[in-house]
Design a protein around this motif. Structure first.
Motif, short mmCIF file in Angstrom:
data_model
loop_
_atom_site.label_atom_id
_atom_site.label_comp_id
_atom_site.label_asym_id
_atom_site.label_seq_id
_atom_site.Cartn_x
_atom_site.Cartn_y
_atom_site.Cartn_z
N VAL A 127 0.69 -1.11 -0.07
CA VAL A 127 -0.04 -0.05 -0.06
C VAL A 127 0.92 1.29 0.08
CG1 VAL A 127 -2.11 -1.05 0.98
CG2 VAL A 127 -0.44 0.08 2.53
N LYS A 128 1.92 0.94 0.59
CA LYS A 128 2.86 2.39 0.68
C LYS A 128 3.28 3.18 -0.86
CE LYS A 128 7.23 0.19 0.59
NZ LYS A 128 7.18 -1.49 0.53
N HIS A 129 3.00 2.14 -1.97
CA HIS A 129 3.15 2.86 -3.26
C HIS A 129 1.99 2.64 -4.21
CE1 HIS A 129 4.77 -1.51 -3.88
NE2 HIS A 129 3.91 -1.48 -4.77
N LEU A 130 0.94 2.50 -3.47
CA LEU A 130 -0.23 2.39 -4.22
C LEU A 130 -1.03 3.61 -3.77
CD1 LEU A 130 -1.13 -1.65 -3.66
CD2 LEU A 130 -0.01 -0.30 -5.63
N THR A 131 -2.09 3.89 -4.75
CA THR A 131 -3.10 5.12 -4.60
C THR A 131 -4.33 4.06 -4.56
OG1 THR A 131 -1.88 6.55 -5.57
CG2 THR A 131 -4.04 6.97 -5.55
N LEU A 132 -5.13 4.46 -3.65
CA LEU A 132 -6.49 3.97 -3.44
C LEU A 132 -7.60 5.09 -4.00
CD1 LEU A 132 -8.59 1.76 -2.14
CD2 LEU A 132 -8.74 3.46 -0.41
N LEU A 133 -8.37 4.63 -4.78
CA LEU A 133 -9.80 5.41 -5.24
C LEU A 133 -10.52 4.77 -4.64
CD1 LEU A 133 -10.80 7.53 -6.73
CD2 LEU A 133 -10.65 6.44 -8.85
N ALA A 159 -18.42 6.11 -14.24
CA ALA A 159 -17.91 6.86 -15.18
C ALA A 159 -16.89 8.06 -14.30
CB ALA A 159 -18.77 7.61 -16.11
N PRO A 160 -17.66 8.66 -13.38
CA PRO A 160 -16.43 9.50 -12.72
C PRO A 160 -15.46 9.08 -11.98
CG PRO A 160 -18.47 9.66 -11.55
CD PRO A 160 -18.74 8.65 -12.92
N MET A 161 -15.50 7.58 -11.60
CA MET A 161 -14.63 6.96 -10.78
C MET A 161 -13.44 6.70 -11.93
SD MET A 161 -15.43 4.20 -8.19
CE MET A 161 -14.19 3.62 -6.94
N LEU A 162 -13.72 6.28 -13.01
CA LEU A 162 -12.88 5.86 -13.76
C LEU A 162 -12.01 7.23 -14.39
CD1 LEU A 162 -14.71 2.83 -15.86
CD2 LEU A 162 -12.63 2.70 -14.21
N ALA A 163 -13.04 8.10 -14.67
CA ALA A 163 -12.27 9.45 -15.03
C ALA A 163 -10.96 9.83 -13.79
CB ALA A 163 -13.29 10.68 -15.20
N GLU A 164 -11.36 9.83 -12.78
CA GLU A 164 -10.61 10.17 -11.49
C GLU A 164 -9.54 9.17 -11.74
OE1 GLU A 164 -8.95 12.35 -8.18
OE2 GLU A 164 -10.33 12.70 -9.88
N ALA A 165 -9.57 7.95 -11.74
CA ALA A 165 -8.51 6.93 -12.06
C ALA A 165 -7.66 7.28 -13.09
CB ALA A 165 -9.26 5.35 -12.23
N VAL A 166 -7.97 7.60 -14.32
CA VAL A 166 -7.13 8.10 -15.40
C VAL A 166 -6.25 9.18 -15.01
CG1 VAL A 166 -7.10 9.18 -17.75
CG2 VAL A 166 -8.58 7.10 -17.28
N ARG A 167 -6.96 10.33 -14.13
CA ARG A 167 -6.14 11.42 -13.82
C ARG A 167 -5.13 11.03 -12.91
NH1 ARG A 167 -5.56 14.62 -9.79
NH2 ARG A 167 -6.71 13.74 -8.60
N LEU A 168 -5.43 10.19 -11.73
CA LEU A 168 -4.47 9.70 -10.81
C LEU A 168 -3.30 8.96 -11.63
CD1 LEU A 168 -7.19 8.79 -8.25
CD2 LEU A 168 -5.32 10.42 -8.00
N CYS A 169 -3.69 8.25 -12.55
CA CYS A 169 -2.73 7.40 -13.12
C CYS A 169 -1.48 8.33 -13.80
CB CYS A 169 -3.12 6.48 -14.31
SG CYS A 169 -3.88 5.05 -13.57
N HIS A 170 -2.10 9.58 -14.34
CA HIS A 170 -1.29 10.43 -15.04
C HIS A 170 -0.54 11.48 -14.52
CE1 HIS A 170 -3.31 8.36 -18.48
NE2 HIS A 170 -2.28 8.57 -19.19
#
Length: 174
Positions: A127-133, A159-170
């Protein structure tokens, strides 16, 4: 009250006897599943179950029938909430490749408090290098501490969850 689309999708044919009751749904996915199951949707909560219950109390509702899972959250409310479990979700072993998936920085999506806690247990020290959404603040809280980052979806829908995941990935890749 439906807090998960699973209630409508997995509740079985007995749900038809309740179809005359108006549904207050958390998120549009839950509302769509309720409509597909023959329910009329009175309101769709855009945040979480607690906010929806608070709104119901403010509008004069007093007694709530909650079509829920066997394992469920609790709420602070003056309403009389009667839980009617209509489905169960049992944990399974993680898919092959889970360890490889969390070995490097990644975004983990959690659609419930129970899933968030399970993801934290399965990830362990990773978890120390993971982001939780998380789909809600309650789900984020259930995941515990130690994550590289925790975020909450702006709305309790895919849909908003996946958009936020994309944002967090980038994030940070300018």
């Amino acid at each position: 009250l439906m807090t998960s689309a699973r209630a409508a999708r997995l509740g079985g044919p007995g749900l038809a006897t309740l179809a005359a009751l108006p549904v207050y749904a958390v998120g549009e996915a839950t509302a769509a599943a309720a409509r597909d199951a023959g329910f009329g949707v009175a309101a769709v909560g855009e945040r979480d179950a607690q906010a929806l219950l608070d709104g119901m109390a403010s509008s004069g509702k007093r007694r709530i029938l909650w079509l829920c899972g066997r394992d469920r959250s609790t709420f602070a409310t003056e309403l009389t909430v009667t839980a009617l479990p209509v489905y169960a979700v049992d944990p399974v072993d993680p898919a092959a490749g889970w360890r490889d998936s969390v070995a490097a920085p990644a975004v983990v999506l959690a659609h419930s408090a129970r899933i968030a806690a399970r993801a934290a247990d399965l990830a362990g020290a990773a978890v120390k290098h993971l982001t939780l959404l998380a789909i809600s603040a309650a789900a984020a809280d259930a995941a515990g501490d130690g994550w590289a980052e925790k975020a909450v979806s702006p709305r309790p829908d895919d849909a908003p969850m996946l958009a936020e995941a994309v944002r967090l990935c980038h994030k940070g890749r300018q």
